[in-house]
Design an enzyme around this catalytic site. Structure first.
Site, PDB file in Angstrom:
ATOM      1  N   ASP A   4      52.264 -37.734  24.754  1.00  0.00           N
ATOM      2  CA  ASP A   4      51.452 -36.886  23.897  1.00  0.00           C
ATOM      3  C   ASP A   4      52.099 -36.737  22.521  1.00  0.00           C
ATOM      4  O   ASP A   4      53.239 -37.173  22.304  1.00  0.00           O
ATOM      5  CB  ASP A   4      51.211 -35.512  24.544  1.00  0.00           C
ATOM      6  CG  ASP A   4      52.449 -34.958  25.257  1.00  0.00           C
ATOM      7  OD1 ASP A   4      53.572 -35.390  24.943  1.00  0.00           O
ATOM      8  OD2 ASP A   4      52.288 -34.095  26.111  1.00  0.00           O
ATOM      9  N   ASN A  51      52.006 -23.311  33.310  1.00  0.00           N
ATOM     10  CA  ASN A  51      50.625 -23.143  33.775  1.00  0.00           C
ATOM     11  C   ASN A  51      50.145 -24.370  34.566  1.00  0.00           C
ATOM     12  O   ASN A  51      48.964 -24.494  34.847  1.00  0.00           O
ATOM     13  CB  ASN A  51      49.694 -22.853  32.592  1.00  0.00           C
ATOM     14  CG  ASN A  51      49.653 -23.994  31.574  1.00  0.00           C
ATOM     15  OD1 ASN A  51      50.245 -25.051  31.798  1.00  0.00           O
ATOM     16  ND2 ASN A  51      48.956 -23.789  30.469  1.00  0.00           N
ATOM     17  N   HIS A  54      50.370 -27.542  33.566  1.00  0.00           N
ATOM     18  CA  HIS A  54      49.920 -28.701  32.788  1.00  0.00           C
ATOM     19  C   HIS A  54      50.869 -29.892  32.965  1.00  0.00           C
ATOM     20  O   HIS A  54      52.056 -29.730  33.238  1.00  0.00           O
ATOM     21  CB  HIS A  54      49.685 -28.354  31.305  1.00  0.00           C
ATOM     22  CG  HIS A  54      50.904 -28.119  30.475  1.00  0.00           C
ATOM     23  ND1 HIS A  54      50.979 -27.137  29.512  1.00  0.00           N
ATOM     24  CD2 HIS A  54      52.127 -28.743  30.420  1.00  0.00           C
ATOM     25  CE1 HIS A  54      52.145 -27.179  28.926  1.00  0.00           C
ATOM     26  NE2 HIS A  54      52.866 -28.135  29.455  1.00  0.00           N
ATOM     27  N   GLU A  98      45.746 -29.114  29.922  1.00  0.00           N
ATOM     28  CA  GLU A  98      45.829 -27.709  30.283  1.00  0.00           C
ATOM     29  C   GLU A  98      44.919 -27.419  31.484  1.00  0.00           C
ATOM     30  O   GLU A  98      44.061 -28.243  31.840  1.00  0.00           O
ATOM     31  CB  GLU A  98      45.407 -26.847  29.078  1.00  0.00           C
ATOM     32  CG  GLU A  98      46.255 -27.071  27.828  1.00  0.00           C
ATOM     33  CD  GLU A  98      47.665 -26.457  27.913  1.00  0.00           C
ATOM     34  OE1 GLU A  98      48.141 -26.146  29.029  1.00  0.00           O
ATOM     35  OE2 GLU A  98      48.294 -26.303  26.853  1.00  0.00           O
TER      36      GLU A  98
HETATM   37  C1  F6R Z   1      55.934 -33.121  26.832  1.00  0.00           C
HETATM   38  C2  F6R Z   1      54.826 -32.719  27.678  1.00  0.00           C
HETATM   39  C3  F6R Z   1      54.755 -31.383  28.345  1.00  0.00           C
HETATM   40  C4  F6R Z   1      56.094 -30.903  28.879  1.00  0.00           C
HETATM   41  C5  F6R Z   1      55.947 -29.519  29.515  1.00  0.00           C
HETATM   42  C6  F6R Z   1      57.286 -28.966  29.953  1.00  0.00           C
HETATM   43  O1  F6R Z   1      55.759 -34.446  26.356  1.00  0.00           O
HETATM   44  O2  F6R Z   1      53.954 -33.488  27.854  1.00  0.00           O
HETATM   45  O3  F6R Z   1      53.812 -31.427  29.381  1.00  0.00           O
HETATM   46  O4  F6R Z   1      56.573 -31.820  29.812  1.00  0.00           O
HETATM   47  O5  F6R Z   1      55.350 -28.651  28.618  1.00  0.00           O
HETATM   48  O6  F6R Z   1      58.054 -28.757  28.800  1.00  0.00           O
HETATM   49  P1  F6R Z   1      59.610 -28.358  28.907  1.00  0.00           P
HETATM   50  O7  F6R Z   1      60.284 -29.491  29.573  1.00  0.00           O
HETATM   51  O8  F6R Z   1      60.072 -28.186  27.493  1.00  0.00           O
HETATM   52  O9  F6R Z   1      59.653 -27.105  29.732  1.00  0.00           O
END
Ligand code: F6R
Length: 247
Positions: A66, A133, A135, A140
């Site tokens: 992303d 959440n 995701h 989301e």
């Molecule tokens: C990042 C991404 C997100 C993260 C998720 C967890 O490329 O796609 O889905 O993997 O938000 O983020 P952290 O590891 O910072 O808790």
């Protein structure tokens, strides 16, 4: 099938072994890398192994999950910048072998179509984190399991959690380009990493709950080759539920 490995160092070693195995079997493998805090110890361990000459990424390719909408690859808060700095640089993956989503593309929808074509060549291993959440990437809650790479609005809680070190919340983009859940499920193998108590509930719902768009990560139950590595805190709910535990 989902294999769960719980522990700190052991789990990271398991994840690094998996990445190394994929690259040993196919030196020009395409690896999908998540950004964020969670995979940092995995990337550090892979960089250590590369330094020690135990794994060679010189022919590997890298793709992203992303990117923030509107951020150019050289913006310090862009995921492309973070990936080069923390992952592909330390692993020695050549710049010309990195193809990341362009957050500043003049036509973001067209960029998502382009990226689907890139990914259609095949992703050998996709590394994922999980949001509080539930995701995965920026899919989301409510995202359809068949969703493809597209422009998405970020949940307020995600913007808050992902605030760049250099940014204020107001500077954090409200939208992103993200691989879809259906896109992610096409990777040959998936490695999901969860660390910390804040991820325990999401991980439990993802692995033990029904496959439900309310928890996008639950769609991983539909994939036949998923490895989950979690520390004790993130795996707390799985232990209570009597989940498989191995280190
Ligand atoms: C990042 C991404 C997100 C993260 C998720 C967890 O490329 O796609 O889905 O993997 O938000 O983020 P952290 O590891 O910072 O808790």
């Amino acid at each position: 099938m989902i294999r769960v490995v719980v522990g700190a160092d052991d789990a990271i070693a398991t994840g690094a072994n998996l990445v190394a195995e994929v690259v040993a079997a196919r030196p020009d493998a395409t690896l999908g890398f998540a950004t964020g805090a969670t995979p940092a110890p995995l990337y550090a361990e892979l960089a250590r192994r590369r330094q020690a000459g135990l794994v060679d990424f010189s022919r590997a390719h890298a793709v992203a999950l992303d990117e923030y909408l509107g951020l150019a690859p050289d913006h310090a808060d862009s995921y492309a910048h973070q990936l080069h700095r923390e992952v592909t640089g330390p692993l020695g993956i050549a710049r010309e072998h990195c193809d990341f989503l362009r957050g500043d593309a003049p036509d973001p929808d067209e960029e998502c179509v382009r990226y689907e074509r890139v990914l259609a060549r095949g992703v050998d291993l996709q590394v994922l984190g999980i949001g509080r959440n539930g995701h995965i990437a920026f899919n989301e809650p409510g995202t359809d399991v068949a969703s493809r790479t597209r422009v998405v609005q970020l949940a307020p809680s995600t913007r808050q959690a992902n605030r760049g070190l250099l940014s204020t919340l107001a500077d954090t983009p409200e939208a992103a380009l993200s691989q879809g859940v259906g896109t992610i499920l096409e990777a040959r193998r998936i490695l999901l990493i969860a660390r910390g108590a804040a991820k325990a509930e999401a991980l439990e719902r993802a692995l033990r709950g029904p496959v439900d768009p309310a928890c996008p990560a639950s769609a991983l139950q539909l994939h036949d080759d998923v490895t989950v590595i979690a520390d004790e805190e993130a795996a707390a709910g799985l232990a209570q539920a009597g989940a498989i535990r191995s280190t």
